[in-house]
Design a protein around this motif. Structure first.
Motif, mmCIF file in Angstrom:
data_model
loop_
_atom_site.group_PDB
_atom_site.id
_atom_site.type_symbol
_atom_site.label_atom_id
_atom_site.label_comp_id
_atom_site.label_asym_id
_atom_site.label_seq_id
_atom_site.Cartn_x
_atom_site.Cartn_y
_atom_site.Cartn_z
ATOM 1 N N TYR A 24 35.671 33.395 44.877
ATOM 2 C CA TYR A 24 35.167 34.745 44.652
ATOM 3 C C TYR A 24 34.241 34.776 43.442
ATOM 4 N N LYS A 25 33.406 35.813 43.386
ATOM 5 C CA LYS A 25 32.548 36.069 42.222
ATOM 6 C C LYS A 25 31.942 37.456 42.383
ATOM 7 N N MET A 26 31.460 38.028 41.271
ATOM 8 C CA MET A 26 30.653 39.233 41.374
ATOM 9 C C MET A 26 29.301 38.848 41.969
ATOM 10 N N VAL A 27 28.719 39.744 42.754
ATOM 11 C CA VAL A 27 27.472 39.422 43.440
ATOM 12 C C VAL A 27 26.381 38.993 42.467
ATOM 13 N N ASN A 28 26.350 39.600 41.270
ATOM 14 C CA ASN A 28 25.290 39.275 40.320
ATOM 15 C C ASN A 28 25.618 38.067 39.448
ATOM 16 N N GLU A 29 26.729 37.389 39.735
ATOM 17 C CA GLU A 29 27.075 36.168 39.010
ATOM 18 C C GLU A 29 26.620 34.952 39.800
ATOM 19 N N GLU A 30 26.627 33.794 39.146
ATOM 20 C CA GLU A 30 26.146 32.578 39.801
ATOM 21 C C GLU A 30 27.279 31.744 40.399
ATOM 22 N N GLY A 31 28.264 31.370 39.595
ATOM 23 C CA GLY A 31 29.281 30.435 40.059
ATOM 24 C C GLY A 31 30.504 31.115 40.649
ATOM 25 N N PHE A 32 31.102 30.476 41.683
ATOM 26 C CA PHE A 32 32.337 30.961 42.293
ATOM 27 C C PHE A 32 33.541 30.473 41.495
ATOM 28 N N THR A 33 34.642 31.199 41.624
ATOM 29 C CA THR A 33 35.927 30.806 41.041
ATOM 30 C C THR A 33 36.919 30.619 42.175
ATOM 31 N N ASP A 34 37.691 29.532 42.137
ATOM 32 C CA ASP A 34 38.683 29.259 43.180
ATOM 33 C C ASP A 34 39.923 30.111 42.971
ATOM 34 N N THR A 35 40.528 30.520 44.074
ATOM 35 C CA THR A 35 41.836 31.159 43.988
ATOM 36 C C THR A 35 42.918 30.095 44.056
ATOM 37 N N ASP A 36 44.153 30.496 43.793
ATOM 38 C CA ASP A 36 45.286 29.592 43.927
ATOM 39 C C ASP A 36 45.421 29.158 45.384
ATOM 40 N N ASP A 37 45.741 27.855 45.612
ATOM 41 C CA ASP A 37 45.808 27.319 46.974
ATOM 42 C C ASP A 37 46.830 28.038 47.839
ATOM 43 N N GLU A 38 47.922 28.471 47.245
ATOM 44 C CA GLU A 38 48.987 29.108 48.018
ATOM 45 C C GLU A 38 48.789 30.614 48.124
ATOM 46 N N GLU A 39 48.527 31.271 47.005
ATOM 47 C CA GLU A 39 48.506 32.737 46.980
ATOM 48 C C GLU A 39 47.199 33.331 47.498
ATOM 49 N N LYS A 40 46.086 32.623 47.312
ATOM 50 C CA LYS A 40 44.774 33.114 47.751
ATOM 51 C C LYS A 40 44.505 34.536 47.237
ATOM 52 N N VAL A 41 44.663 34.744 45.923
ATOM 53 C CA VAL A 41 44.516 36.062 45.308
ATOM 54 C C VAL A 41 43.150 36.181 44.634
ATOM 55 N N VAL A 42 42.425 37.249 44.980
ATOM 56 C CA VAL A 42 41.145 37.567 44.341
ATOM 57 C C VAL A 42 41.409 38.655 43.294
ATOM 58 N N PRO A 43 41.322 38.356 41.978
ATOM 59 C CA PRO A 43 41.576 39.374 40.949
ATOM 60 C C PRO A 43 40.300 40.155 40.622
ATOM 61 N N ILE A 44 40.416 41.489 40.582
ATOM 62 C CA ILE A 44 39.261 42.343 40.277
ATOM 63 C C ILE A 44 39.690 43.358 39.228
ATOM 64 N N GLU A 45 39.027 43.344 38.076
ATOM 65 C CA GLU A 45 39.414 44.218 36.967
ATOM 66 C C GLU A 45 38.528 45.451 36.903
ATOM 67 N N ASN A 46 39.179 46.590 36.624
ATOM 68 C CA ASN A 46 38.455 47.821 36.275
ATOM 69 C C ASN A 46 38.733 48.136 34.805
ATOM 70 N N LYS A 47 37.662 48.291 34.039
ATOM 71 C CA LYS A 47 37.795 48.581 32.616
ATOM 72 C C LYS A 47 38.210 50.041 32.397
ATOM 73 N N ARG A 48 38.994 50.257 31.355
ATOM 74 C CA ARG A 48 39.315 51.634 30.971
ATOM 75 C C ARG A 48 38.091 52.275 30.319
ATOM 76 N N GLY A 49 37.945 53.600 30.502
ATOM 77 C CA GLY A 49 36.797 54.313 29.962
ATOM 78 C C GLY A 49 35.985 54.891 31.091
ATOM 79 N N THR A 50 34.823 55.480 30.766
ATOM 80 C CA THR A 50 33.950 56.062 31.772
ATOM 81 C C THR A 50 32.618 55.360 31.752
ATOM 82 N N THR A 51 31.863 55.564 32.782
ATOM 83 C CA THR A 51 30.568 54.883 32.872
ATOM 84 C C THR A 51 29.546 55.469 31.907
#
Length: 498
Positions: free
Chosen positions: A435-462
């Motif tokens: 997985y990666k953000m569309v505007n990023e270059e390199g992918f990050t692997d998930t765990d082989d067993e869990e296959k979890v894609v972590p996505i963070e939302n920051k606290r605050g407003t835009t």
């Protein structure tokens, strides 16, 4: 001698049941002019000949004389139920007094001779052997004699004898047909495994190699797992890669619980035919997700009770998990509830196709695709677990956030998820998720067993809030304007004094 001749001529009536077989050079032949031809030979298999008895023939008197030879002497002397050996001259005569039973007796003798070859192993060498490179195998320039012809196809032994001609033709009927099973994993590429989305069509190919000399009662059976739905109008049959045939019947309800069976009427298929049967199925909502796969099994029943080994393929479909989180004041990762997003892919025209999922399935199994974002299934996060999406093919997918809870910043770009698999064999299938953000270059692997894609939302407003940097900018600009006004006022007064 009359009994022997009667036996040999009677056995000729059994010619329809061939290999392993007895054959003899015939009347008027001289040493080296004997010839044995095997028709319907099975390509790739080896045929061997053994001269059990020597034959002398007097053309003037039309007289035959069989004698035991050194290689087979011990065997011949043991066959007292069928053969009689003169201990002085070595002359062999037929010993079975029941002329009506000669066919059965000669077959039993052939079986015994075939077993003797096996028991002797390398100690007993063949008089000649050939591997079949076509449907005909010829042994020629043979000395006269009584021959055993065997192949590596079967331990059975059936007979064909003719002492009235120097050339003998035997029809191979002991071959064992085989079946291979494949599934299309890429356009025109076939193997034992493939993967796909729920709803995709999967193409199968079963090949029957007709390697017996008397192909009768051929019935092809196919059994699909619950995750595959057979497409009844998809069957096509070709013989020898080019000729389509329709001379078969299909049954869909069978006592052996197979999905369907195809019956070929006797006379439709012939020795050395290659029969290719193609058909299709759809991956359905019952499909097993992950490396266990969804099996398709095929086998052929033939003859009286024959059955080939079973050919198998597996079709796979994949899943991954989504972890929507925020980081609290203690720097701990916590589930973020009530985030809504959709999953989409891009088609060949680079247009988005949005996923629709079974809303009654906690794991959100794919049901189809739509070009309209508003018709897509909105996946909603919760405060206790990840969100699973399943029923996906290998490929690239995107997660688009639609709704963000109050107090949290929305994502500035979509999340790209890449599924890669290795599953073109029956066992040992694997897959990985990156997985990666569309505007990023390199992918990050998930765990082989869990296959979890972590996505963070920051606290605050835009947008910045009151008391933040926006107020500071207002003060600075305001202060600057005040200074400029004072300078202009002082300058004006000085000009008036002058």
């Amino acid at each position: 001698m009359k009994k022997l001749m009667a036996a040999l001529l009677a056995v000729a009536m059994v010619c329809a049941m061939a290999i392993p077989a007895f054959a003899a050079g015939g009347a008027g032949a001289t040493t080296g002019e004997g010839k044995i031809t095997i028709d319907n030979a099975v390509i790739g298999h080896t045929y061997k000949i053994y001269r059990i008895l020597n034959l002398q023939y007097n053309d003037t008197a039309k007289s035959f004389r069989y004698e035991k030879n050194d290689k087979w002497g011990a065997f011949v002397e043991e066959q007292t139920a069928y053969l009689s050996v003169d201990s002085t001259t070595g002359v062999v005569t037929w010993a079975n007094s029941d002329n009506a039973d000669n066919g059965t007796a000669i077959k039993a003798l052939a079986v015994a001779a075939g077993q003797y070859v096996k028991d002797q192993g390398t100690a007993l060498t063949a008089d000649d052997f050939k591997e079949a490179t076509s449907s005909t195998v010829i042994f020629d320039n043979l000395p006269l004699g009584w021959y055993l012809v065997v192949s590596d196809l079967t331990s059975d032994a059936i007979c064909s004898i003719d002492t009235t001609a120097k050339e003998v033709t035997i029809k191979e009927k002991n071959g064992v047909p085989t079946v291979t099973k494949e599934v299309e994993y890429a356009s025109g590429s076939w193997g034992q495994g493939n993967d796909g989305n729920v709803g995709d069509t999967v193409n199968f190919q079963t090949t029957i190699y007709v390697t017996d000399g008397n192909p009768t009662n051929y019935v092809l059976h196919d059994k699909m797992s619950n995750g595959l739905t057979f497409k009844e109008d998809s069957i096509a049959v070709k013989v020898n890669d080019t000729t389509p045939i329709t001379n078969y019947t299909v049954k869909y309800t069978n006592t052996d619980k197979c999905t369907f069976e195809i019956s070929f009427p006797n006379g439709t298929l012939h020795t050395n035919d290659k029969v290719v049967v193609t058909y299709s199925a759809t991956i359905n909502s019952n499909a097993v997700v992950g490396t266990a796969g969804n099996e398709n099994e095929t086998w052929l029943k033939y003859g009286n009770n024959g059955e080939t080994t079973h050919g198998k393929t597996k079709t796979y479909t994949w899943s991954f998990n989504i972890f929507k989180y925020f980081t609290d004041s203690n720097n701990d990762m916590r589930y973020l509830a009530n985030v809504e997003f959709v999953l989409y892919r891009k088609n060949a025209d680079d247009k988005a196709e949005y996923a629709k999922f079974d809303s009654n399935n906690n794991n959100n199994k794919l049901t189809g695709w739509t070009e309209t974002k508003d018709d897509a299934t909105r996946l909603t996060t919760n405060a206790t677990s990840t969100v699973t999406v399943e029923g996906l093919d290998e490929g690239t997918y995107f997660l688009k956030e639609i709704t963000t809870p109050d107090g949290f910043n929305g994502l500035t770009s979509d999340v790209e998820v890449q599924i890669d698999s290795s599953c073109n064999t029956l066992n040992g299938a694997t897959y990985m998720v990156q997985y990666k953000m569309v505007n990023e270059e390199g992918f990050t692997d998930t765990d082989d067993e869990e296959k979890v894609v972590p996505i963070e939302n920051k606290r605050g407003t835009t947008l910045p809030g009151t008391g933040g940097i926006g107020t500071t900018i207002f003060y600075v600009v305001g202060g600057g304007l005040m200074v400029a006004a004072a300078i202009l006022l002082i300058t004006k007064k000085r000009m008036e004094n002058h």
